[in-house]
Structures are given as structure tokens and as C-alpha cells.
Design a protein around this motif. Sequence first.
Motif, PDB file in Angstrom:
ATOM      1  N   LEU A 140       0.861  -1.180   0.000  1.00 24.11           N
ATOM      2  CA  LEU A 140       0.000   0.000   0.000  1.00 24.11           C
ATOM      3  C   LEU A 140       0.899   1.231   0.000  1.00 24.11           C
ATOM      4  O   LEU A 140       1.832   1.315   0.791  1.00 24.11           O
ATOM      5  CB  LEU A 140      -0.900   0.026   1.229  1.00 24.11           C
ATOM      6  CG  LEU A 140      -1.749   1.296   1.417  1.00 24.11           C
ATOM      7  CD1 LEU A 140      -2.802   1.392   0.322  1.00 24.11           C
ATOM      8  CD2 LEU A 140      -2.400   1.308   2.801  1.00 24.11           C
ATOM      9  N   ARG A 141       0.621   2.182  -0.890  1.00 30.02           N
ATOM     10  CA  ARG A 141       1.430   3.398  -0.963  1.00 30.02           C
ATOM     11  C   ARG A 141       0.534   4.630  -0.902  1.00 30.02           C
ATOM     12  O   ARG A 141      -0.460   4.725  -1.615  1.00 30.02           O
ATOM     13  CB  ARG A 141       2.266   3.446  -2.240  1.00 30.02           C
ATOM     14  CG  ARG A 141       3.216   4.639  -2.296  1.00 30.02           C
ATOM     15  CD  ARG A 141       4.036   4.653  -3.575  1.00 30.02           C
ATOM     16  NE  ARG A 141       5.014   5.727  -3.560  1.00 30.02           N
ATOM     17  CZ  ARG A 141       4.747   7.001  -3.855  1.00 30.02           C
ATOM     18  NH1 ARG A 141       3.511   7.354  -4.212  1.00 30.02           N
ATOM     19  NH2 ARG A 141       5.692   7.922  -3.808  1.00 30.02           N
ATOM     20  N   VAL A 142       0.912   5.586  -0.048  1.00 29.26           N
ATOM     21  CA  VAL A 142       0.243   6.880   0.059  1.00 29.26           C
ATOM     22  C   VAL A 142       1.254   7.956  -0.322  1.00 29.26           C
ATOM     23  O   VAL A 142       2.367   7.987   0.228  1.00 29.26           O
ATOM     24  CB  VAL A 142      -0.286   7.127   1.486  1.00 29.26           C
ATOM     25  CG1 VAL A 142      -0.955   8.497   1.572  1.00 29.26           C
ATOM     26  CG2 VAL A 142      -1.256   6.032   1.899  1.00 29.26           C
ATOM     27  N   GLY A 143       0.894   8.809  -1.280  1.00 30.54           N
ATOM     28  CA  GLY A 143       1.840   9.816  -1.756  1.00 30.54           C
ATOM     29  C   GLY A 143       1.224  11.193  -1.869  1.00 30.54           C
ATOM     30  O   GLY A 143      -0.002  11.348  -1.985  1.00 30.54           O
ATOM     31  N   PHE A 144       2.089  12.206  -1.840  1.00 26.71           N
ATOM     32  CA  PHE A 144       1.664  13.603  -1.961  1.00 26.71           C
ATOM     33  C   PHE A 144       2.690  14.348  -2.809  1.00 26.71           C
ATOM     34  O   PHE A 144       3.898  14.155  -2.650  1.00 26.71           O
ATOM     35  CB  PHE A 144       1.559  14.260  -0.580  1.00 26.71           C
ATOM     36  CG  PHE A 144       1.180  15.711  -0.613  1.00 26.71           C
ATOM     37  CD1 PHE A 144      -0.108  16.107  -0.921  1.00 26.71           C
ATOM     38  CD2 PHE A 144       2.129  16.699  -0.341  1.00 26.71           C
ATOM     39  CE1 PHE A 144      -0.453  17.449  -0.954  1.00 26.71           C
ATOM     40  CE2 PHE A 144       1.791  18.037  -0.366  1.00 26.71           C
ATOM     41  CZ  PHE A 144       0.492  18.417  -0.677  1.00 26.71           C
ATOM     42  N   GLU A 145       2.217  15.179  -3.735  1.00 28.15           N
ATOM     43  CA  GLU A 145       3.091  15.983  -4.589  1.00 28.15           C
ATOM     44  C   GLU A 145       2.569  17.404  -4.652  1.00 28.15           C
ATOM     45  O   GLU A 145       1.358  17.625  -4.816  1.00 28.15           O
ATOM     46  CB  GLU A 145       3.145  15.398  -6.003  1.00 28.15           C
ATOM     47  CG  GLU A 145       3.954  16.230  -6.995  1.00 28.15           C
ATOM     48  CD  GLU A 145       3.986  15.632  -8.388  1.00 28.15           C
ATOM     49  OE1 GLU A 145       3.819  16.394  -9.369  1.00 28.15           O
ATOM     50  OE2 GLU A 145       4.168  14.402  -8.503  1.00 28.15           O
ATOM     51  N   VAL A 146       3.461  18.375  -4.509  1.00 25.15           N
ATOM     52  CA  VAL A 146       3.094  19.775  -4.660  1.00 25.15           C
ATOM     53  C   VAL A 146       4.070  20.431  -5.634  1.00 25.15           C
ATOM     54  O   VAL A 146       5.287  20.268  -5.512  1.00 25.15           O
ATOM     55  CB  VAL A 146       3.073  20.523  -3.300  1.00 25.15           C
ATOM     56  CG1 VAL A 146       4.422  20.415  -2.586  1.00 25.15           C
ATOM     57  CG2 VAL A 146       2.686  21.980  -3.489  1.00 25.15           C
ATOM     58  N   LYS A 147       3.527  21.129  -6.610  1.00 28.69           N
ATOM     59  CA  LYS A 147       4.328  21.813  -7.622  1.00 28.69           C
ATOM     60  C   LYS A 147       4.013  23.301  -7.574  1.00 28.69           C
ATOM     61  O   LYS A 147       2.843  23.697  -7.606  1.00 28.69           O
ATOM     62  CB  LYS A 147       4.017  21.257  -9.016  1.00 28.69           C
ATOM     63  CG  LYS A 147       4.730  22.001 -10.142  1.00 28.69           C
ATOM     64  CD  LYS A 147       4.318  21.455 -11.501  1.00 28.69           C
ATOM     65  CE  LYS A 147       4.961  22.261 -12.627  1.00 28.69           C
ATOM     66  NZ  LYS A 147       4.548  21.763 -13.970  1.00 28.69           N
ATOM     67  N   TYR A 148       5.066  24.118  -7.516  1.00 26.99           N
ATOM     68  CA  TYR A 148       4.917  25.577  -7.548  1.00 26.99           C
ATOM     69  C   TYR A 148       5.653  26.120  -8.758  1.00 26.99           C
ATOM     70  O   TYR A 148       6.855  25.889  -8.925  1.00 26.99           O
ATOM     71  CB  TYR A 148       5.470  26.222  -6.278  1.00 26.99           C
ATOM     72  CG  TYR A 148       5.379  27.736  -6.316  1.00 26.99           C
ATOM     73  CD1 TYR A 148       4.194  28.388  -5.998  1.00 26.99           C
ATOM     74  CD2 TYR A 148       6.475  28.503  -6.711  1.00 26.99           C
ATOM     75  CE1 TYR A 148       4.106  29.771  -6.057  1.00 26.99           C
ATOM     76  CE2 TYR A 148       6.391  29.888  -6.775  1.00 26.99           C
ATOM     77  CZ  TYR A 148       5.203  30.522  -6.443  1.00 26.99           C
ATOM     78  OH  TYR A 148       5.120  31.886  -6.516  1.00 26.99           O
ATOM     79  N   ASP A 149       4.947  26.835  -9.619  1.00 25.25           N
ATOM     80  CA  ASP A 149       5.518  27.451 -10.815  1.00 25.25           C
ATOM     81  C   ASP A 149       5.306  28.958 -10.703  1.00 25.25           C
ATOM     82  O   ASP A 149       4.175  29.441 -10.770  1.00 25.25           O
ATOM     83  CB  ASP A 149       4.833  26.900 -12.069  1.00 25.25           C
ATOM     84  CG  ASP A 149       5.511  27.346 -13.354  1.00 25.25           C
ATOM     85  OD1 ASP A 149       6.332  28.288 -13.307  1.00 25.25           O
ATOM     86  OD2 ASP A 149       5.223  26.766 -14.410  1.00 25.25           O
ATOM     87  N   ASN A 150       6.385  29.703 -10.532  1.00 27.17           N
ATOM     88  CA  ASN A 150       6.266  31.148 -10.323  1.00 27.17           C
ATOM     89  C   ASN A 150       5.766  31.888 -11.563  1.00 27.17           C
ATOM     90  O   ASN A 150       5.193  32.967 -11.447  1.00 27.17           O
ATOM     91  CB  ASN A 150       7.621  31.726  -9.899  1.00 27.17           C
ATOM     92  CG  ASN A 150       7.497  33.130  -9.353  1.00 27.17           C
ATOM     93  OD1 ASN A 150       6.733  33.371  -8.415  1.00 27.17           O
ATOM     94  ND2 ASN A 150       8.227  34.069  -9.943  1.00 27.17           N
TER      95      ASN A 150
END
Length: 242
Positions: free
Chosen positions: A206-216
Motif C-alpha cells: 500500500l502506498r500513500v503519496g503527496f506531490e506539490v508543484k509551484y511554478d512562479n
Amino acid sequence: MRKVATMLLCGAALFAADIKVGELKQHIELGYLGSSGNSDSQTLSAVYSNDYQWSEMTDMHFKADAYYGEKEGDKTDERYRAYGIVNHHYSPKWYSYVEAGFLRNPFEGYEQQYNGGLGMGYLFIDDKTQLFKVRGGYQYRWANFTDGSDDDFHYLKLGANYNYYFSETSTLESELNFLEDLESADDFETVFRIGVKVLMVENLSLRVGFEVKYDNTPALNDDGSEKDTTDTTTTVGIVYDF
């Protein structure tokens, strides 16, 4: 009707220290995905990757993921990514890399985006409990935007990976990448990923993941306004390793 798009591509990984020369290991993940930012919906996701050790000093990693979602008959999510990297080690600490990638994400404003780069990395820790490495180099990007325009970019790229092994069956993996446009100081981008993987039965996790991308400096909407600077994705998936 909700659809799921899958991509099956091949390659390998630096983290796979237990892979023997000439050995191939594969990874498939299917699961739920929630997103916010330029898109807001619930979809299903698919990931495929594999790992191959060319020699004692050279390894490869290739990963592809995709998702597609519809809500009340309207498309709400669509993203296809592929990424490959070749690492060559000169010592237990120092290595060089060559990488290439592809992205299609109309909700971020990209019909197609192609990336290629090279650089050097340094491995600080690699033992039974932790892995920590950093890298830096040059990245070239060509982008075809949804508004019909296209452009190319030259970036300084910095990155880091940190893994913590709670046990033989539980792992935390994280990655941070930073891109700075060499021609425009206002154009920079960061991507942070973190995930926890727990083995349930043999080969199945079981895998739980989080991704956040910021593009100025994000791409533009059709009316000329800027898209959101921040996009997040959260995944919960079942992983099969073989």
C-alpha cells in the motif's frame, strides 16, 4: 464515465542497490488520486516503472504515470508523464547523470513538454536505514502550450532525494527538485514529492503519496490570464513489485 489511462514503459533506478547486474525489476501501481489547483476532481491513476542494472557502475531508471478523469461528462483531469535517467558512478559517492522527460497536461497549459539534461550528483548516505543524495546540472525544455504558442528554456536544476527505511517492509521516500531559468530570474519552479510504502503481503504494498508543484510563472489561460501557481496531487494506491 470515468476512464483510466495507463502507460507501460521501461527503465531502471539508482535506489535499487539490491539489483544484480543484468537484472530487471518492475513496479505497477493503481489507485485513487485527488487533485487541487488548476484541476479539482477525483480520478484513478496508473504508474509503471522498472529498474535495470547495466553494470556495477551504471544503472537506469524509467517511470511513466498517467491519469484521466471525467465528472458529469466533462473531462476534469488529464496528465501523461514519462521520465528516464542514466546514472554512472565514479566512486561510492560521486556520479553523473543524463535524463530526459515528457509531459502532457492541458490543465497546466502544456500540450507537450520535453525535457533533457545532464549533471553531477553526490551520495551522502546509503545504508540500511537511510539514503540521502543531491545533484545539480543543466536542463533544456521545449514546451508547446495550449494557447498555441511554444518556447524553449534553459534551466539550472538542483535536486535532492531522502529515503528512510522504517523496516524491511516500510519505507518513506521524498524528492525535491528546483529549476531556475538562466535567462529570467522570475521564472523558477519547485516540485516536492513524498510517499510512504508499506508491504501488506509478498510483492503487494500500500502506498500513500503527496506531490506539490509551484511554478512562479505558469502558463496562460486562453483569455491571457495566468493559471494557478500551485498544483497538488494526493494518491493512495496498491503497488505490485515483481
